[in-house]
Write a protein that holds these residues in place. Sequence first.
Motif, PDB file in Angstrom:
ATOM      1  N   ASP A  30       0.809  -1.012  -0.392  1.00 26.65           N
ATOM      2  CA  ASP A  30       0.017  -0.225  -0.181  1.00 26.65           C
ATOM      3  C   ASP A  30       1.144   1.251  -0.215  1.00 26.65           C
ATOM      4  O   ASP A  30       1.682   1.537   1.352  1.00 26.65           O
ATOM      5  CB  ASP A  30      -0.777  -0.102   0.854  1.00 26.65           C
ATOM      6  CG  ASP A  30      -1.625   1.009   1.368  1.00 26.65           C
ATOM      7  OD1 ASP A  30      -1.881   1.620   0.367  1.00 26.65           O
ATOM      8  OD2 ASP A  30      -2.417   1.696   2.315  1.00 26.65           O
ATOM      9  N   GLY A  71      -2.358   2.347  -4.586  1.00 32.47           N
ATOM     10  CA  GLY A  71      -2.041   3.765  -4.149  1.00 32.47           C
ATOM     11  C   GLY A  71      -1.957   4.591  -5.006  1.00 32.47           C
ATOM     12  O   GLY A  71      -1.332   4.208  -6.337  1.00 32.47           O
ATOM     13  N   GLY A 111      -6.485   4.254  -4.777  1.00 29.48           N
ATOM     14  CA  GLY A 111      -6.154   3.550  -3.428  1.00 29.48           C
ATOM     15  C   GLY A 111      -7.495   3.000  -2.827  1.00 29.48           C
ATOM     16  O   GLY A 111      -7.348   1.480  -2.229  1.00 29.48           O
ATOM     17  N   THR A 113      -7.880  -2.970   3.439  1.00 29.41           N
ATOM     18  CA  THR A 113      -6.747  -3.122   2.019  1.00 29.41           C
ATOM     19  C   THR A 113      -5.446  -3.751   1.637  1.00 29.41           C
ATOM     20  O   THR A 113      -5.486  -5.039   0.459  1.00 29.41           O
ATOM     21  CB  THR A 113      -5.810  -1.725   2.177  1.00 29.41           C
ATOM     22  OG1 THR A 113      -6.123  -0.677   2.625  1.00 29.41           O
ATOM     23  CG2 THR A 113      -4.140  -2.036   1.624  1.00 29.41           C
TER      24      THR A 113
END
Lengths: 297, 297
Positions: A9, A66, A121, A284
């Motif tokens: 991420d 992201g 993201g 995520t």
Amino acid sequence: MKTDWIAVDWGTSNLRAWAMGQGGILAHAASDDGMGSLDRDGFEPALLRLITPWLTADRTEVIACGMVGSRQGWFEAPYRATPCTPLDSASLVTAPSRDTRIAVRLIPGLKQAKPADVMRGEETQIAGVLALNPGFDGVICLPGTHSKWVHVSAGEVVSFQTFMTGELFALLSTQSVLRHGMTGGDWDDAAFDTALSDTLSRPERIGAKLFGLRAEGLIAGLDAGAARARLSGLLIGVELAASKPFWLGQEVAIVGSEALAKSYARALVTQGASPRLVPATDATLAGLTAARAQVTA
Amino acid sequence: MKTDWIAVDWGTSNLRAWAMGQGGILAHAASDDGMGSLDRDGFEPALLRLITPWLTADRTEVIACGMVGSRQGWFEAPYRATPCTPLDSASLVTAPSRDTRIAVRLIPGLKQAKPADVMRGEETQIAGVLALNPGFDGVICLPGTHSKWVHVSAGEVVSFQTFMTGELFALLSTQSVLRHGMTGGDWDDAAFDTALSDTLSRPERIGAKLFGLRAEGLIAGLDAGAARARLSGLLIGVELAASKPFWLGQEVAIVGSEALAKSYARALVTQGASPRLVPATDATLAGLTAARAQVTA
């Protein structure tokens, strides 16, 4: 314990990576090598500094979401247009890398033509919410610097809207004349609730209510904790007034578990909604895992 | 040409002084020794640097308005409470000075208990508008970093409200994510009008419309001049939505003559109002002159 693949991420300010194995997370590492502090040649070294201990002679696949996929990132992963599924394996973009031990794929963000809007993201977190809650149909709220409200139906992102609420809070509380009365004191839930109710019902008052925080500090000794809570309530109230078509009468999931997400949940509960909270990192990772599953399917 | 007295407008960022004689202005001087850059002992030297050429052995009276009278200024001139006349000679505060050639008096600001609000400097411009327009009854709009709307009747400030519009424009256009699309291009009046109309009728949209500027820059090539005009229109639209009880059906005077004041006038005209423009320096000088006349009366 062998690393099957690496989940990443990579936002504007931070880089987080997880070594993923058969049973889930094997290791985690993070740094402040965000997209904002790197030039194009800096991405691969920044990633290797974090993940080298997990690599072998074989090539390991890295899947990243992201701002790393923005025009100013490692390599541009062009936005996909809504309505669409949050992920699409055919649209992953390979980032150029020299080290033969890694193959890096970037998840593209989403764009909406009208009203113009973009995300990067959050599409992965949306996929994560869907993976964690199969069949979810409703609205996903992602509070943050640029809060997003996303209408999801039949596994697709139907529409979304971004609000600058978090960035406004940061600018006003640290850069504006209001900064003088924002430090110290304890957060005041009642002050948050009153301010939220004010701007939710009368959003046009925001401009005057903001300066009122300064004036009350000067002539009525307003406590800094109450001032911070009121600033937050005023800004979130305007956001909820505008996002009402998203959340009213809908199933709502809020991505986040920290204080900000709880403030959004508290606010929505006062309006009769029953939002569920999904921790941001869970969303995520579930989204990155879903992307990985699509690739290997 | 003898200097009768010296008029001073001393704000956060700037210091301006005028040598005043029988026939009006004899000389003008200015510096960037604003209140914000001075400590308490710095005010007298900063003033003397500007006005020494105008002084004689006799004591010359200096009348000053603005942030110089705040708690962080030369000496605090406590706020007077509304409703009240904009000026009151009995409330002028003498600032301590060592140089025997000057006697400095500070004009206090005004405060309103509910809703809490304050002004410092604008009270003098309001007095100036009244001096230049005897019998004026209506609303005075003072656009700026912290725009003020002031209801004036029978020579008194009845109520007022402050909006952070100018400060928000500065923060958003130079410090936020929107700064990326704000430089270059030509101001676009049509974009201003459309944005103004948007938030004037639907003020809650402000949060989403702001991020829309960024998104349109990314995916639709929004021109920077149009983006600046739209940002201004969005923010002024929210202000006009909230200040409607002030301006609707009222006689309106706008203090200012630069582009910002003209934008406010343009906006009000689209709403059927017929504002008159009073140049800001004219209002300040007329107000300081009225204060001087009260002292010598």
